[in-house]
Design an enzyme around this catalytic site. Sequence first.
Site, PDB file in Angstrom:
ATOM      1  N   GLN A 209      -5.881  -2.707  -0.053  1.00 16.29           N
ATOM      2  CA  GLN A 209      -5.893  -3.324  -1.059  1.00 16.29           C
ATOM      3  C   GLN A 209      -4.399  -3.078  -2.037  1.00 16.29           C
ATOM      4  OE1 GLN A 209      -7.358  -5.381  -3.030  1.00 16.29           O
ATOM      5  NE2 GLN A 209      -6.242  -4.966  -5.128  1.00 16.29           N
ATOM      6  N   LEU A 210      -3.775  -4.101  -2.330  1.00 16.62           N
ATOM      7  CA  LEU A 210      -2.485  -3.772  -2.891  1.00 16.62           C
ATOM      8  C   LEU A 210      -2.253  -4.765  -4.243  1.00 16.62           C
ATOM      9  CD1 LEU A 210      -0.436  -2.003  -1.969  1.00 16.62           C
ATOM     10  CD2 LEU A 210       1.086  -3.606  -0.900  1.00 16.62           C
ATOM     11  N   ARG A 211      -2.017  -4.128  -5.075  1.00 10.24           N
ATOM     12  CA  ARG A 211      -1.486  -4.857  -6.512  1.00 10.24           C
ATOM     13  C   ARG A 211      -0.079  -4.391  -7.049  1.00 10.24           C
ATOM     14  NH1 ARG A 211      -5.212  -1.323 -10.160  1.00 10.24           N
ATOM     15  NH2 ARG A 211      -3.613  -0.785 -11.916  1.00 10.24           N
ATOM     16  N   ASN A 212       0.304  -3.249  -6.614  1.00  7.15           N
ATOM     17  CA  ASN A 212       1.575  -2.499  -6.852  1.00  7.15           C
ATOM     18  C   ASN A 212       2.418  -2.901  -6.004  1.00  7.15           C
ATOM     19  OD1 ASN A 212       1.340  -1.437  -9.612  1.00  7.15           O
ATOM     20  ND2 ASN A 212      -0.118  -0.050  -9.024  1.00  7.15           N
ATOM     21  N   GLY A 303      -7.970   5.067  -1.502  1.00 10.03           N
ATOM     22  CA  GLY A 303      -7.300   6.592  -1.734  1.00 10.03           C
ATOM     23  C   GLY A 303      -7.413   6.889  -3.370  1.00 10.03           C
ATOM     24  N   ARG A 304      -6.719   7.586  -3.687  1.00 11.52           N
ATOM     25  CA  ARG A 304      -6.554   7.993  -5.159  1.00 11.52           C
ATOM     26  C   ARG A 304      -6.707   6.692  -6.076  1.00 11.52           C
ATOM     27  NH1 ARG A 304      -2.875   7.801  -8.176  1.00 11.52           N
ATOM     28  NH2 ARG A 304      -1.202   7.464  -6.695  1.00 11.52           N
ATOM     29  N   HIS A 306      -8.309   4.283  -6.862  1.00 11.12           N
ATOM     30  CA  HIS A 306      -8.431   3.019  -6.389  1.00 11.12           C
ATOM     31  C   HIS A 306      -8.703   1.901  -7.624  1.00 11.12           C
ATOM     32  CE1 HIS A 306      -9.095  -0.051  -3.110  1.00 11.12           C
ATOM     33  NE2 HIS A 306      -9.592  -0.832  -3.919  1.00 11.12           N
ATOM     34  N   ALA A 307      -7.920   0.638  -8.116  1.00  7.99           N
ATOM     35  CA  ALA A 307      -8.447  -0.228  -8.880  1.00  7.99           C
ATOM     36  C   ALA A 307      -8.365   0.441 -10.276  1.00  7.99           C
ATOM     37  CB  ALA A 307      -9.388  -0.992  -8.516  1.00  7.99           C
TER      38      ALA A 307
END
Length: 422
Positions: A209-212, A303-304, A306-307
């Site tokens: 999951q990626l937003r950055n 991971g650390r 998340h969201a």
Amino acid sequence: MASKLVPPHGGKGLVCCLLEGAALAAEQKKAEGLKKIEISSQEKGDLIMMGIGGFSPLNGFMGKADWKSVCEKFSLSDGTFWPIPVILATDDASVKPGDEIALVRNGTTMATMQVTEKFELSEDEKKFECEKNYKGEGVDSQTDFMGTAIKDHPGVQMVLARKQYCLAGPVKVLSEGGFPEKFPGVYKSPAQLRAEMDERGWGDVAALQLRNPMHRSHEYLCKIAVEICDGVVIHSLVGALKPGDIPAEVRVDAINTLVEHYFVKKNVIQAGYPLDMRYAGPREALLHALFRQNYGMNKLIVGRDHAGVGDFYGMFEAQEIFEKIPCTGDAAKDLQTKPLKIDWTFYCVKCDGMASMRTCPHTKEDRVILSGTKLRKMLSDGSEVPDHFGREECLVILRKYYASLTEKVEVKMQKAASGSGM
């Protein structure tokens, strides 16, 4: 050859509400004569996901019974797992059950809807929704959660600002909102992504999951997954973000560059999906896992933080919530995509490479603490990015974007992003 991929959630296959061909043309014509209801950016993304099957088995917006059950029990009223409400709201008091309406966003008719239920949520019920879905175990959630969240939590702010009347009912989706044209080759429906993974013979697939912007820690997480799975999908949100986040087209360009230079291409796919972020931390991690099941991925890298947003959530609360959700024993109703839990990762000077809290015996002073928020902060401030934080080819793209901005939004650092919680 039969697919090895995890089946869609809900036991009904992909439930796709998007019309095509003659059916689409006929419904578009009919929509011209219907009452038009303006929808939000979040509702637009939810509609598209229902259109392409990403929200299977949903075929419309939730009624009050489902809303309450999701908030309290992590499931629809029929017992099918669902972690966060999917609601449509309007200020138009004239709409009533039995009406057929057109759902419009900025002049584009996105869908038609048969209204089966109309209900209101009181301020207390909205606060109940916020407490259930957005309150976590972090510092910002422990004292005066609502008071802090009203000021600092974009997800809570969206719930509290929701319009007066909620409308439920099945939808017929007429548009994908321009995403296929804006992100060709990246935006993929569940059916398209499943076909691509089937062609590669994948069955055990992890999603990132990626937003950055993708930094060295994200790269490392992907490569851990590549070692133990058939492949990894770098699955980026291409919908709307909060002010200060980096636009999807810039992130996609940077990811393409990273994949080109630092991955074995046959083991990785870059894809995008059309949702907006809800910033619901652990609950959103569950939603991310659910729709990844619909896309064919049986693992979600968690991971650390998340969201997360601010310090509302515990550092690994999004991992822990997977152990707390209901399990009926019915594979169709239960969540099948599982978390791939990975500890805090960073570059360690003494290890001379990427490491995690589970593998590195050294001190905080030896580590380059990586986070997307921290990278955005440095780029926005024009600060020097430390060695081993990101790949130079990607940083060139991101610096160019920040240099083009005429107005910059302050990036607020939280405990999880700064490394102070190590």
